[in-house]
Design a protein around this motif. Structure first.
Motif, mmCIF file in Angstrom:
data_model
loop_
_atom_site.group_PDB
_atom_site.id
_atom_site.type_symbol
_atom_site.label_atom_id
_atom_site.label_comp_id
_atom_site.label_asym_id
_atom_site.label_seq_id
_atom_site.Cartn_x
_atom_site.Cartn_y
_atom_site.Cartn_z
ATOM 1 N N TRP A 48 2.341 1.719 -3.497
ATOM 2 C CA TRP A 48 1.316 2.204 -4.440
ATOM 3 C C TRP A 48 1.040 3.687 -4.210
ATOM 4 O O TRP A 48 0.899 4.464 -5.155
ATOM 5 C CB TRP A 48 0.042 1.380 -4.235
ATOM 6 N N TRP A 49 0.996 4.116 -2.946
ATOM 7 C CA TRP A 49 0.716 5.523 -2.633
ATOM 8 C C TRP A 49 1.867 6.428 -3.077
ATOM 9 O O TRP A 49 1.637 7.487 -3.667
ATOM 10 C CB TRP A 49 0.487 5.655 -1.130
ATOM 11 N N ILE A 50 3.088 6.003 -2.843
ATOM 12 C CA ILE A 50 4.250 6.825 -3.236
ATOM 13 C C ILE A 50 4.359 6.910 -4.745
ATOM 14 O O ILE A 50 4.645 7.977 -5.309
ATOM 15 C CB ILE A 50 5.542 6.242 -2.618
ATOM 16 N N ALA A 88 0.828 -1.203 0.000
ATOM 17 C CA ALA A 88 0.000 0.000 0.000
ATOM 18 C C ALA A 88 0.870 1.265 0.000
ATOM 19 O O ALA A 88 0.589 2.238 -0.712
ATOM 20 C CB ALA A 88 -0.920 -0.007 1.223
ATOM 21 N N ALA A 89 1.952 1.255 0.775
ATOM 22 C CA ALA A 89 2.853 2.415 0.814
ATOM 23 C C ALA A 89 3.532 2.628 -0.544
ATOM 24 O O ALA A 89 3.651 3.767 -1.018
ATOM 25 C CB ALA A 89 3.908 2.225 1.908
ATOM 26 N N GLY A 146 1.863 6.642 -6.925
ATOM 27 C CA GLY A 146 0.790 7.506 -7.400
ATOM 28 C C GLY A 146 1.096 8.983 -7.142
ATOM 29 O O GLY A 146 0.806 9.848 -7.977
ATOM 30 N N LYS A 147 1.731 9.268 -6.023
ATOM 31 C CA LYS A 147 2.076 10.664 -5.713
ATOM 32 C C LYS A 147 3.120 11.207 -6.676
ATOM 33 O O LYS A 147 3.036 12.352 -7.132
ATOM 34 C CB LYS A 147 2.583 10.742 -4.271
#
Length: 696
Positions: A325-327, A322-323, A329-330
């Motif tokens: 994927w979030w980084i 999840a981390a 996407g950012k």
């Protein structure tokens, strides 16, 4: 009385800082009082809590510090906190041994909490935990922080000369002012002092850890003796009561010590940026999503192995995915195109963006540069009393006074690619001179009339090519007695630089310098400059005329005469060469004074009438001088110059005005030391004697 009170009233600034001035002495007195005076358990609770709070504050300040010098007081704080812990150990030892038989709260609630709550009232477990904390503090954190501080101090001290030289170079270049340079020098010195202090202050923490272990042993043994002999306690009861209190006391002291040691490690191990430690850790550790994906893969594979705690491993796998994927996407959102035109441009990764070229990558060549080997750095280091920078400033000032314009600043830098004792002088990035200067020795130059030979390293004077010898300081007086010119290494470099600046004056006088000179003249003679430049003569032609004068070492200091001559002849003759010729005639008196001071007879070199006529015909016909005639002319000119120099006379050749410019250009290409003057440049009141005639 009111007036007297008003006169004795302190300024508000002093009132505000009184408590800060007294804070240090008061703290020292309190620490000494804790070592000597008995204290109640309640006071111990207050002071132990204060010690824990101070340690946490120090750690947080270290974490939020962006530059090392922002927490320059850390070594002193380290000393005070160490003394505070040791004094608390002494005070608590007194209370434990006096009242330990009265119960678990005899030494205060803080020690009781650490002795019973943290270790469950088991003194064996408490002893093991205490020893582990001491080992972590002493063997790991303190030893590592001390080693980093030691290496950091060594590298900071080694890098001080280069940093000082960079500051002096920026100051000479005009990029910073004297106040900014002074501030930067203080920062460099403070940084070296800080790492040196940290190297020593780390020994406080190591000593504190050792002292804590020894104090604990003494307290346990002392508690057994006091409990059994003075209070008739059994060995088991005495061991339980006093050992638990001692372990609680040790834990109360060692936990803040561990926090302080961690703060010391944070301070000395951080790399100076505009971010604090927390920002650096988060931004750099979780910057790349690929790292998180690979870590999630490894943890996920371990989570599928039978017998492993599968739920926990797979939970961390999900969190890492999840981390990542979030980084990712950012980062994509940050680089997402925002206009229709951007759809034609591929999205670049942050790594590609970081290497994109910009105008800041274009480095302009310095007009004048001095590069020195690392052994010559002390010569250009202000903090080590280096004299070379001061001499360079004097050279520029003297040149400006003599030649009439300010030369560019000399950018000084170190160069590890050249020999340690070598230096090189560059003009617009191209080497124009190089030499060697040996620190601690003197260069004895033979001007031609020295007698005897000196013990030392034979060499050649880099400025004028004279034979010379590097000698020890003990032979300096002997060399001077024998007729040698003895100079120190800084003077060798400065003389060489001065000679090259004078030789390349025309190249150093660029269009920028010409514009600066015009701006300076506009302050002194505004009307003349306004009427002349650029309405009568363009800045380009004005610059060319001055460059032609400087090319033959003619000073342009007499700008009033130059401007008046140009104002008279520029409307009729726009050619820079012709304007240079008429300007030289106007400056004839100063040109003669340059080579023959005073009003006496000028002993010069002349041309045979027949040779002069041949040269004039060749130049007017455009055919040039015949090769045989040119070779004979150069040979006789070189012999005449040598004879003039042996006689102590200036090597000046006087010719008819029409051939002066071209003949000077022809001869000076081979014999740069000769000066060619026109007969019109010599005043009627100045007698001339032709000592040598070329062409006879």
């Amino acid at each position: 009385m009111a007036n007297l009170a008003s006169k004795l009233r302190l300024p508000s600034s002093l009132k505000d800082t009184n408590w800060q001035i007294l804070a240090g002495p008061i703290l020292i007195m309190l620490i000494l009082a804790m070592m000597v005076l008995p204290m109640s358990p309640f006071m111990l609770d207050l002071l132990f809590t204060f010690n824990i709070a101070i340690s946490i504050m120090v750690l947080l300040v270290a974490m939020f510090t962006k530059q090392t010098l922002e927490f320059a007081a850390f070594p002193t704080i380290l000393l005070f906190t160490t003394l505070l812990r040791l004094s608390l150990n002494i005070a608590s030892t007194r209370v434990v041994l006096l009242h330990g038989h009265e119960g678990p709260d005899a030494a205060g609630q803080v020690i009781e909490a650490f002795a019973h709550f943290l270790v469950g009232g088991n003194f064996a477990i408490g002893l093991i935990v205490f020893i582990i904390l001491v080992i972590i503090n002493f063997m790991v954190i303190t030893k590592g922080a001390g080693r980093i501080a030691e290496v950091g101090a060594r590298f900071v001290l080694d890098g001080m000369p280069g940093k000082q030289m960079a500051i002096d170079a920026d100051l000479n270049a005009g990029l910073i002012g004297e106040e900014e340079a002074k501030k930067r020098r203080q920062e460099v010195t403070q940084e070296a002092d800080f790492y040196g202090s940290m190297d020593g202050a780390s020994k406080f923490v190591r000593g504190d850890a050792i002292a804590g272990l020894i104090i604990m042993i003494i307290n346990v043994v002392g508690g057994l003796i006091v409990g059994m002999l003075q209070h008739d306690m059994s060995a088991g009861d005495a061991a339980t009561a006093y050992t638990l209190l001692t372990i609680g006391d040790g834990l109360v002291a060692q936990i803040p010590a561990l926090v302080i040691s961690t703060a010391a490690g944070v301070i000395v191990s951080r790399v100076g940026t505009n971010e604090n430690v927390g920002d650096q850790m988060v931004s750099q550790l979780f910057k790349n999503p690929q790292v998180l994906l690979l870590t999630a893969a490894v943890i996920g594979i371990l989570g599928l192995v039978p017998g492993m705690p599968n739920f926990i491993f797979l939970l961390f796998t999900v969190l890492l995915l999840a981390a990542a994927w979030w980084i990712r996407g950012k980062s994509l959102q940050t680089n997402q195109p925002t206009t229709a035109l951007d759809e034609l441009i591929p999205i670049q990764s942050p790594q590609m963006h970081n290497i994109e070229a910009s105008w800041s990558d274009v480095q302009l060549e310095d007009p004048l540069g001095l590069e020195v080997g690392y052994k010559l750095i002390p010569m250009v280091d202000f903090q080590q009393n280096g004299e070379l920078l001061g001499r360079i400033r004097s050279i520029r000032k003297k040149f400006a006074q003599e030649m009439g314009f300010l030369p560019p600043v000399v950018h000084v830098r170190d160069n590890l690619d050249i020999a340690p004792q070598a230096y090189r002088i560059t003009l617009k990035g191209v080497e124009v001179g190089q030499g060697e200067a040996i620190p601690g020795r003197w260069l004895a130059i033979n001007p031609g009339n020295a007698i005897g030979k000196l013990d030392g390293q034979d060499t050649i004077d880099p400025a004028f090519g004279l034979p010379a010898t590097w000698i020890d300081g003990s032979l300096r007086e002997q060399a001077q007695t024998q007729g040698y010119t003895v100079v120190d290494p800084s003077t060798v470099i400065a003389t060489h630089l001065n000679h090259l600046i004078s030789s390349h004056a025309s190249e150093l006088f660029g269009r920028l310098e010409a514009q600066q000179l015009v701006d300076r003249l506009a302050q002194e003679m505004p009307k003349m400059v306004e009427d002349l430049i650029p309405s009568v003569i363009s800045l380009t032609n004005f610059h060319k005329v001055l460059q032609n004068l400087l090319q033959e070492s003619v000073s342009i200091r007499d700008m009033r005469t130059i401007l008046e001559t140009l104002a008279e002849h520029a409307p009729l003759q726009p050619d820079p060469l012709e304007l240079t010729a008429v300007v030289r005639v106007s400056l004839g008196r100063s040109i003669c004074q340059q080579y023959f001071p005073g009003t006496g007879e000028m002993k010069v070199i002349g041309l045979d009438v027949g040779l002069e006529r041949l040269i004039l015909q060749a130049m007017q016909g455009g055919t040039g001088i015949e090769p045989n005639l040119a070779e004979r002319l150069l040979q006789q000119a070189a012999a005449a110059v040598e004879a003039q120099e042996r006689a102590g006379l200036a090597p000046v050749l006087v010719v008819n005005h029409p051939i002066r410019a071209q003949l000077s250009k022809f001869i000076r290409r081979v014999i740069p030391s000769i000066a060619v003057l026109s007969n019109l440049e010599i005043g009627d009141n100045r007698p001339i004697q032709v000592v040598i005639s070329i062409g006879n």
